[in-house]
Design a protein around this motif. Structure first.
Motif, PDB file in Angstrom:
ATOM      1  N   CYS A 281      47.225  -2.991   3.549  1.00 52.50           N
ATOM      2  CA  CYS A 281      47.620  -1.590   3.747  1.00 52.50           C
ATOM      3  C   CYS A 281      49.132  -1.539   3.902  1.00 52.50           C
ATOM      4  N   GLY A 282      49.781  -0.750   3.073  1.00 52.18           N
ATOM      5  CA  GLY A 282      51.235  -0.632   3.111  1.00 52.18           C
ATOM      6  C   GLY A 282      51.700   0.098   4.371  1.00 52.18           C
ATOM      7  N   VAL A 283      52.923  -0.221   4.781  1.00 57.74           N
ATOM      8  CA  VAL A 283      53.521   0.409   5.964  1.00 57.74           C
ATOM      9  C   VAL A 283      54.552   1.433   5.502  1.00 57.74           C
ATOM     10  N   CYS A 284      54.274   2.689   5.812  1.00 55.67           N
ATOM     11  CA  CYS A 284      55.048   3.812   5.281  1.00 55.67           C
ATOM     12  C   CYS A 284      55.873   4.461   6.390  1.00 55.67           C
ATOM     13  N   ARG A 285      57.029   4.963   6.027  1.00 53.90           N
ATOM     14  CA  ARG A 285      57.884   5.610   7.020  1.00 53.90           C
ATOM     15  C   ARG A 285      57.217   6.839   7.641  1.00 53.90           C
ATOM     16  N   SER A 286      56.367   7.492   6.873  1.00 53.73           N
ATOM     17  CA  SER A 286      55.694   8.682   7.416  1.00 53.73           C
ATOM     18  C   SER A 286      54.874   8.315   8.659  1.00 53.73           C
ATOM     19  N   GLN A 287      54.356   7.085   8.693  1.00 54.95           N
ATOM     20  CA  GLN A 287      53.595   6.662   9.873  1.00 54.95           C
ATOM     21  C   GLN A 287      54.488   6.547  11.106  1.00 54.95           C
ATOM     22  N   LEU A 288      55.730   6.147  10.867  1.00 56.87           N
ATOM     23  CA  LEU A 288      56.690   6.068  11.966  1.00 56.87           C
ATOM     24  C   LEU A 288      56.915   7.464  12.547  1.00 56.87           C
ATOM     25  N   HIS A 289      57.045   8.466  11.670  1.00 58.58           N
ATOM     26  CA  HIS A 289      57.233   9.848  12.138  1.00 58.58           C
ATOM     27  C   HIS A 289      56.022  10.307  12.948  1.00 58.58           C
ATOM     28  N   THR A 290      54.824   9.990  12.464  1.00 61.16           N
ATOM     29  CA  THR A 290      53.603  10.390  13.174  1.00 61.16           C
ATOM     30  C   THR A 290      53.516   9.698  14.535  1.00 61.16           C
ATOM     31  N   ILE A 291      53.739   8.383  14.537  1.00 58.12           N
ATOM     32  CA  ILE A 291      53.600   7.591  15.756  1.00 58.12           C
ATOM     33  C   ILE A 291      54.608   8.026  16.821  1.00 58.12           C
ATOM     34  N   GLU A 292      55.825   8.334  16.376  1.00 57.09           N
ATOM     35  CA  GLU A 292      56.853   8.714  17.344  1.00 57.09           C
ATOM     36  C   GLU A 292      56.801  10.205  17.687  1.00 57.09           C
ATOM     37  N   GLY A 293      55.866  10.933  17.068  1.00 54.07           N
ATOM     38  CA  GLY A 293      55.698  12.350  17.376  1.00 54.07           C
ATOM     39  C   GLY A 293      56.770  13.247  16.784  1.00 54.07           C
ATOM     40  N   GLU A 294      57.510  12.695  15.807  1.00 46.81           N
ATOM     41  CA  GLU A 294      58.610  13.462  15.213  1.00 46.81           C
ATOM     42  C   GLU A 294      58.130  14.646  14.389  1.00 46.81           C
ATOM     43  N   TRP A 295      56.907  14.538  13.879  1.00 48.62           N
ATOM     44  CA  TRP A 295      56.347  15.631  13.081  1.00 48.62           C
ATOM     45  C   TRP A 295      55.390  16.470  13.913  1.00 48.62           C
ATOM     46  N   GLY A 296      55.610  16.523  15.212  1.00 48.66           N
ATOM     47  CA  GLY A 296      54.704  17.248  16.098  1.00 48.66           C
ATOM     48  C   GLY A 296      53.536  16.365  16.489  1.00 48.66           C
ATOM     49  N   ALA A 297      52.601  16.931  17.227  1.00 47.83           N
ATOM     50  CA  ALA A 297      51.458  16.142  17.693  1.00 47.83           C
ATOM     51  C   ALA A 297      50.591  15.730  16.504  1.00 47.83           C
ATOM     52  N   PRO A 298      50.081  14.479  16.509  1.00 50.66           N
ATOM     53  CA  PRO A 298      49.176  14.059  15.438  1.00 50.66           C
ATOM     54  C   PRO A 298      47.937  14.973  15.399  1.00 50.66           C
ATOM     55  N   MET A 299      47.275  15.008  14.236  1.00 48.59           N
ATOM     56  CA  MET A 299      46.110  15.879  14.065  1.00 48.59           C
ATOM     57  C   MET A 299      45.039  15.619  15.105  1.00 48.59           C
ATOM     58  N   ARG A 300      44.890  14.343  15.454  1.00 43.70           N
ATOM     59  CA  ARG A 300      43.897  14.012  16.470  1.00 43.70           C
ATOM     60  C   ARG A 300      44.278  12.658  17.053  1.00 43.70           C
ATOM     61  N   LEU A 301      43.815  12.419  18.241  1.00 47.32           N
ATOM     62  CA  LEU A 301      44.036  11.145  18.930  1.00 47.32           C
ATOM     63  C   LEU A 301      42.733  10.741  19.606  1.00 47.32           C
ATOM     64  N   PRO A 302      42.375   9.483  19.688  1.00 46.41           N
ATOM     65  CA  PRO A 302      43.080   8.368  19.050  1.00 46.41           C
ATOM     66  C   PRO A 302      42.999   8.434  17.531  1.00 46.41           C
ATOM     67  N   LEU A 303      43.998   7.797  16.902  1.00 44.43           N
ATOM     68  CA  LEU A 303      44.117   7.866  15.447  1.00 44.43           C
ATOM     69  C   LEU A 303      44.483   6.484  14.890  1.00 44.43           C
ATOM     70  N   VAL A 304      43.893   6.168  13.739  1.00 43.44           N
ATOM     71  CA  VAL A 304      44.319   4.981  12.990  1.00 43.44           C
ATOM     72  C   VAL A 304      45.103   5.482  11.787  1.00 43.44           C
ATOM     73  N   VAL A 305      46.381   5.117  11.700  1.00 39.35           N
ATOM     74  CA  VAL A 305      47.208   5.565  10.588  1.00 39.35           C
ATOM     75  C   VAL A 305      47.100   4.576   9.420  1.00 39.35           C
ATOM     76  N   GLY A 306      47.835   4.843   8.356  1.00 38.14           N
ATOM     77  CA  GLY A 306      47.841   3.942   7.189  1.00 38.14           C
ATOM     78  C   GLY A 306      47.200   4.600   5.992  1.00 38.14           C
ATOM     79  N   HIS A 307      47.973   4.779   4.890  1.00 39.41           N
ATOM     80  CA  HIS A 307      47.438   5.549   3.772  1.00 39.41           C
ATOM     81  C   HIS A 307      47.753   4.981   2.389  1.00 39.41           C
ATOM     82  N   GLU A 308      48.093   3.720   2.320  1.00 37.39           N
ATOM     83  CA  GLU A 308      48.236   3.076   0.997  1.00 37.39           C
ATOM     84  C   GLU A 308      47.421   1.784   1.082  1.00 37.39           C
TER      85      GLU A 308
END
Ligand SMILES: [Zn+2]
Ligand SMILES: [Zn+2]
Length: 329
Positions: free
Chosen positions: A39-66
């Protein structure tokens, strides 16, 4: 199964992803269960994890999309995939098939889009589920590690380059040659464009040069002016870089932006076209898989263990990753 789970957002240096045992996802009709091999590591995950894009859709959450892996279970009404198939998932998990975007091949803009590692758990885990209509067969000659990044950086870079309309008589600049940018350089070269790569990192510029780009150190506006940039693509998430790209691009040129950032002081007199680029469509993904299987483009990958996700993301934040990092459970 083992997974890197996000329970609450926080600075990546505080190691917010926890290596834990969680249940294997349950599949519904039309879905498949995939054993994750990379699974590739994407910068968008960093934004989600650090809360930069607001609260994640749900928690707990497993990220990763490639994601690249192997089908180990199929749900009812799955007709084209079978156990043992080598497959991949991209950031788009599912779409409605009926909105104006879905009906015109732009399902990446679907009004009811569901995202991998957002609406459903993603690939920082041993298993992930996928919807058949958004699950892709990986060509036999591509390894899982090489295939995973094709689903996000590959398809996004492909789309951005197509939007910028490269041609053999044009010069295209790629600002930021990380995971996505190093692939954009390759697609621009395939179109025959003279390709210029702009970055702060010497190592990243060396990689871009290997792919046929003219390297330009970040801030060297004189060299950019000498080269004469017809169109630009920005994959460095910074207002400053967006401004630099716009200043470097000729009048009438295109500036495709594939990252978060602000376009300030827009000058209509230049007749520049500024476009956003989100993620690849199904068609983009299929084209990228084909080009990769023909050996015409490829992701530069570095392998890490799944449990190293926090450290890998921290490296990405510091700009220390060259090419794309993939996590292998
Ligand atoms: Zn991504
Ligand atoms: Zn739709």
């Amino acid at each position: 199964m083992k997974a890197m789970v996000l329970h609450s957002t926080g600075n990546i240096d505080s190691r917010p992803l926890k290596y834990e045992d969680i249940p294997i996802p349950e599949i519904s009709d039309g879905e498949v269960l995939i054993k994750v091999h990379a699974c590739g590591v994407c910068r968008s995950q960093l934004h989600t994890i650090e809360g930069e894009w607001g609260a994640p859709m749900r928690l707990p959450l497993v990220v990763g999309h490639e994601i690249a892996g192997e089908v180990v279970k199929t749900g009812r009404r799955v007709s084209n995939l079978k156990i043992g198939d080598r497959v991949g998932l991209q950031p788009t998990y599912n779409t409605c098939n009926s909105c104006e975007y879905c009906l015109t091949g732009r399902e990446n803009l679907c009004d009811r889009i569901e995202r991998t590692g957002g609406h459903v758990d993603g690939g920082y885990a041993e298993y992930v589920k996928g919807v058949e209509q958004h699950t892709y067969l990986i060509p036999g000659n591509l390894s899982y590690q090489k295939a995973a990044p094709l689903f996000c950086p590959g398809a996004t870079a492909y789309r951005a380059v197509c939007m910028a309309e490269p041609a053999p008589y044009k010069t295209m600049a790629v600002f930021g040659v990380g995971g996505v940018g190093h692939m954009a350089v390759q697609f621009a070269r395939l179109h025959g464009a003279r390709t210029v790569a702009v970055d702060r990192s010497k190592k990243k510029l060396e990689l871009a040069e290997r792919f046929g780009a003219v390297p330009v150190e970040y801030g060297d506006t004189e060299k950019l002016a000498r080269l004469g940039i017809d169109d630009s693509i920005v994959f460095a998430p910074s207002d400053e870089v967006i401004a630099m790209a716009r200043n470097a691009t000729k009048k009438g040129g295109r500036i495709v932006i594939g990252v978060e950032g602000n376009v300030l002081d827009f000058d209509f007199r230049k007749e520049q076209r500024i476009m956003g680029c989100l993620v690849g469509t199904r068609n983009d993904v299929n084209n990228v898989l084909k080009l990769a299987s023909e050996g015409r483009i490829g992701a530069e990958v570095a392998e890490y263990r799944l449990e190293e996700a926090n450290e890998v993301l921290a490296k990405m934040k510091k700009g220390e990753l060259v090419g794309r990092a993939v996590l292998v459970p």
